[in-house]
Design a protein around this motif. Structure first.
Motif, PDB file in Angstrom:
ATOM      1  N   LEU A 331       0.886  -1.200   0.171  1.00 52.48           N
ATOM      2  CA  LEU A 331       0.236  -0.205   0.000  1.00 52.48           C
ATOM      3  C   LEU A 331       0.885   1.357   0.250  1.00 52.48           C
ATOM      4  O   LEU A 331       0.437   2.252  -0.588  1.00 52.48           O
ATOM      5  N   LYS A 332       1.775   1.138   0.729  1.00 50.65           N
ATOM      6  CA  LYS A 332       2.844   2.260   0.761  1.00 50.65           C
ATOM      7  C   LYS A 332       3.539   2.693  -0.637  1.00 50.65           C
ATOM      8  O   LYS A 332       3.578   3.731  -1.063  1.00 50.65           O
ATOM      9  N   ASP A 333       3.987   1.463  -1.110  1.00 53.34           N
ATOM     10  CA  ASP A 333       4.489   1.630  -2.494  1.00 53.34           C
ATOM     11  C   ASP A 333       3.488   2.218  -3.508  1.00 53.34           C
ATOM     12  O   ASP A 333       3.652   3.036  -4.562  1.00 53.34           O
ATOM     13  N   TYR A 334       2.303   1.667  -3.377  1.00 48.04           N
ATOM     14  CA  TYR A 334       1.278   2.032  -4.224  1.00 48.04           C
ATOM     15  C   TYR A 334       1.060   3.527  -4.105  1.00 48.04           C
ATOM     16  O   TYR A 334       0.843   4.255  -5.179  1.00 48.04           O
ATOM     17  N   ALA A 335       0.955   4.015  -3.018  1.00 49.01           N
ATOM     18  CA  ALA A 335       0.462   5.518  -2.568  1.00 49.01           C
ATOM     19  C   ALA A 335       1.749   6.186  -3.352  1.00 49.01           C
ATOM     20  O   ALA A 335       1.421   7.283  -3.637  1.00 49.01           O
ATOM     21  N   GLU A 336       3.003   5.871  -3.041  1.00 44.74           N
ATOM     22  CA  GLU A 336       4.065   6.692  -3.511  1.00 44.74           C
ATOM     23  C   GLU A 336       4.122   6.712  -4.899  1.00 44.74           C
ATOM     24  O   GLU A 336       4.409   7.896  -5.392  1.00 44.74           O
ATOM     25  N   ASN A 337       3.696   5.759  -5.614  1.00 44.51           N
ATOM     26  CA  ASN A 337       4.068   5.800  -6.946  1.00 44.51           C
ATOM     27  C   ASN A 337       2.586   5.994  -7.697  1.00 44.51           C
ATOM     28  O   ASN A 337       2.624   6.010  -8.863  1.00 44.51           O
ATOM     29  N   LEU A 338       1.497   6.267  -6.827  1.00 43.46           N
ATOM     30  CA  LEU A 338       0.213   6.648  -7.568  1.00 43.46           C
ATOM     31  C   LEU A 338       0.277   8.020  -8.535  1.00 43.46           C
ATOM     32  O   LEU A 338      -0.231   7.710  -9.582  1.00 43.46           O
ATOM     33  N   ALA A 343      -0.036  10.246 -13.887  1.00 45.51           N
ATOM     34  CA  ALA A 343       0.683  10.994 -15.147  1.00 45.51           C
ATOM     35  C   ALA A 343       0.931  10.178 -16.142  1.00 45.51           C
ATOM     36  O   ALA A 343       0.745  10.735 -17.334  1.00 45.51           O
ATOM     37  N   ASP A 344       1.668   9.109 -15.930  1.00 50.60           N
ATOM     38  CA  ASP A 344       2.132   8.220 -16.867  1.00 50.60           C
ATOM     39  C   ASP A 344       0.866   7.677 -17.676  1.00 50.60           C
ATOM     40  O   ASP A 344       0.766   7.765 -18.958  1.00 50.60           O
ATOM     41  N   ARG A 345      -0.148   7.437 -17.014  1.00 57.16           N
ATOM     42  CA  ARG A 345      -1.439   6.904 -17.558  1.00 57.16           C
ATOM     43  C   ARG A 345      -1.883   7.944 -18.440  1.00 57.16           C
ATOM     44  O   ARG A 345      -2.688   7.918 -19.686  1.00 57.16           O
ATOM     45  N   THR A 346      -2.147   9.310 -17.740  1.00 64.49           N
ATOM     46  CA  THR A 346      -2.404  10.639 -18.492  1.00 64.49           C
ATOM     47  C   THR A 346      -1.902  10.634 -19.677  1.00 64.49           C
ATOM     48  O   THR A 346      -2.530  11.071 -20.757  1.00 64.49           O
ATOM     49  N   ARG A 347      -0.635  10.851 -19.745  1.00 63.98           N
ATOM     50  CA  ARG A 347       0.229  10.983 -20.921  1.00 63.98           C
ATOM     51  C   ARG A 347      -0.020   9.760 -22.055  1.00 63.98           C
ATOM     52  O   ARG A 347      -0.224  10.234 -23.426  1.00 63.98           O
TER      53      ARG A 347
END
Length: 374
Positions: A331-338, A343-347
């Protein structure tokens, strides 16, 4: 765990299945699996009850032993008081002979005269004790010596050991204790016989001894003594076999009574321990085991099988803690990389939208060109 903390958590028992409700989910545990954990050979209940049984049994034996030792000491003290009275009477008799009767007889008789029945303290004390034993035959009195003048009063093997004891320990005034004899156990009390200067008239140099002594006993035995020499011992014994047997019976009775009492207490503790502790621990363990059923390591499973209930709970709790820690890390890793992922998905979506717009624009130009051509 939520089931155990939630007032809404419920369980019910069916003949073949135990059902738990955890966080709204129904979980089933087979009765065979439940019984395998309940009937573990060296489970916590077995260890606790065996330890408790050993403690209670030792307590019963300890109580009986204390009673036996206490009563035995009382018996020995009472026997000591009785022998003390006899010793005091004999010592008083001997002192009277030495200090009063013998000097009086010498003043009346010739210097070389000696009346054994009136002047020998050893002879008189033995005669007094023989009369005493006629009234109290259970008492035993012996005044013995090494190379005794009268062979009947020669020290036996056990009495020789007592003489050697007083020789090797000159500061000791007496010895007492329970001794096994042919007639049973006796409380024996020994005192050393140390010669005084007045004793040497009859036990020193045979050339200086009274003729009456030499006529009766000869010049070989009972002579060549010195002052303060331990020539023998005085022993008084009282039978204590009957008393010790009674004390043993009392101790066994106490042991039986205490054992029955603690056995009743043991049964009560067993019942409540099983109902209030073991049963709840086993049910809690089953909940943990169902929750953490996935991804079970073989070594971890072996540890659970060979452990008791507390060990099982410990291992299962460790496994759940590791699982929670891993989930928290994810969960921590997911929150940090969310944000980066968004942004990557938006791009990616913008690039895809541009591509789609270009495709649509090209198709539009192509259609217009075809119309113009026609």
């Amino acid at each position: 765990l939520a089931y155990m903390q939630s007032p809404g958590g419920k369980y019910s028992t069916w003949p073949s299945v135990r059902i738990f409700q955890v966080q709204g989910k129904i979980m089933k545990v087979s009765a065979g699996s439940y019984r395998r954990h309940a009937n573990r050979h060296w489970g916590m209940q077995t260890k606790f009850l065996l330890g408790l049984a050993a403690i209670l049994f030792c307590f019963s034996g300890f109580s009986a032993s204390l009673i036996y030792i206490y009563e035995k000491n009382n018996l020995e003290e009472e026997a000591y008081r009785q022998t003390d009275l006899v010793m005091a009477a004999i010592d008083s008799t001997r002192e009277y002979v030495r200090e009063v009767l013998r000097p009086t007889m010498y003043s009346v008789l010739e210097d070389d005269a000696f009346v054994l029945e009136a002047m020998s303290s050893s002879y008189i004390s033995r005669q007094v004790m023989d009369m005493f034993k006629e009234k109290l035959p259970e008492f035993e009195y012996r005044r013995v010596a090494l190379n005794a003048r009268n062979p009947d009063f020669e020290a036996t093997e056990s009495e020789v050991k007592m003489i050697d004891f007083f020789k090797n320990n000159p500061h000791e005034k007496e010895w007492r204790g329970v001794v096994a004899r042919e007639k049973g156990r006796y409380f024996m009390r020994f005192q050393p016989v140390r010669l005084t200067p007045s004793c040497l008239h009859c036990h020193g140099n045979p050339d200086n001894a009274p003729n009456e002594i030499l006529k009766i006993y000869g010049a070989e035995r009972g002579f060549q003594r010195t002052i303060d020499m331990v020539s023998g011992v005085v022993g008084i014994g009282i039978p204590v076999e009957v008393g010790l047997m009674k004390i043993k019976e009392v101790a066994l009775s106490v042991f039986g009574t205490v054992f029955l009492s603690v056995f009743f207490l043991y049964a009560i503790i067993t019942f409540f321990f099983n109902r209030l502790i073991i049963r709840n621990i086993r049910e809690l363990f089953e909940v943990f085991r169902v929750i953490s059923k996935e991804d079970v390591d073989e070594n971890l499973t072996r540890r659970i099988v060979t452990s008791d209930e507390i060990g099982e709970l410990k291992v299962t709790a460790q496994r759940m803690a590791e699982s929670l820690q891993l989930s928290r890390k994810k969960l921590k890793d997911y929150a940090e990389n969310l944000e980066k992922k968004v942004a990557d998905r938006t791009r990616e979506l913008l690039n895809l939208n541009r591509e789609m717009e270009n495709i649509v624009s090209e198709r539009t130009r192509a259609e217009m060109a075809l119309r113009i051509a026609h």
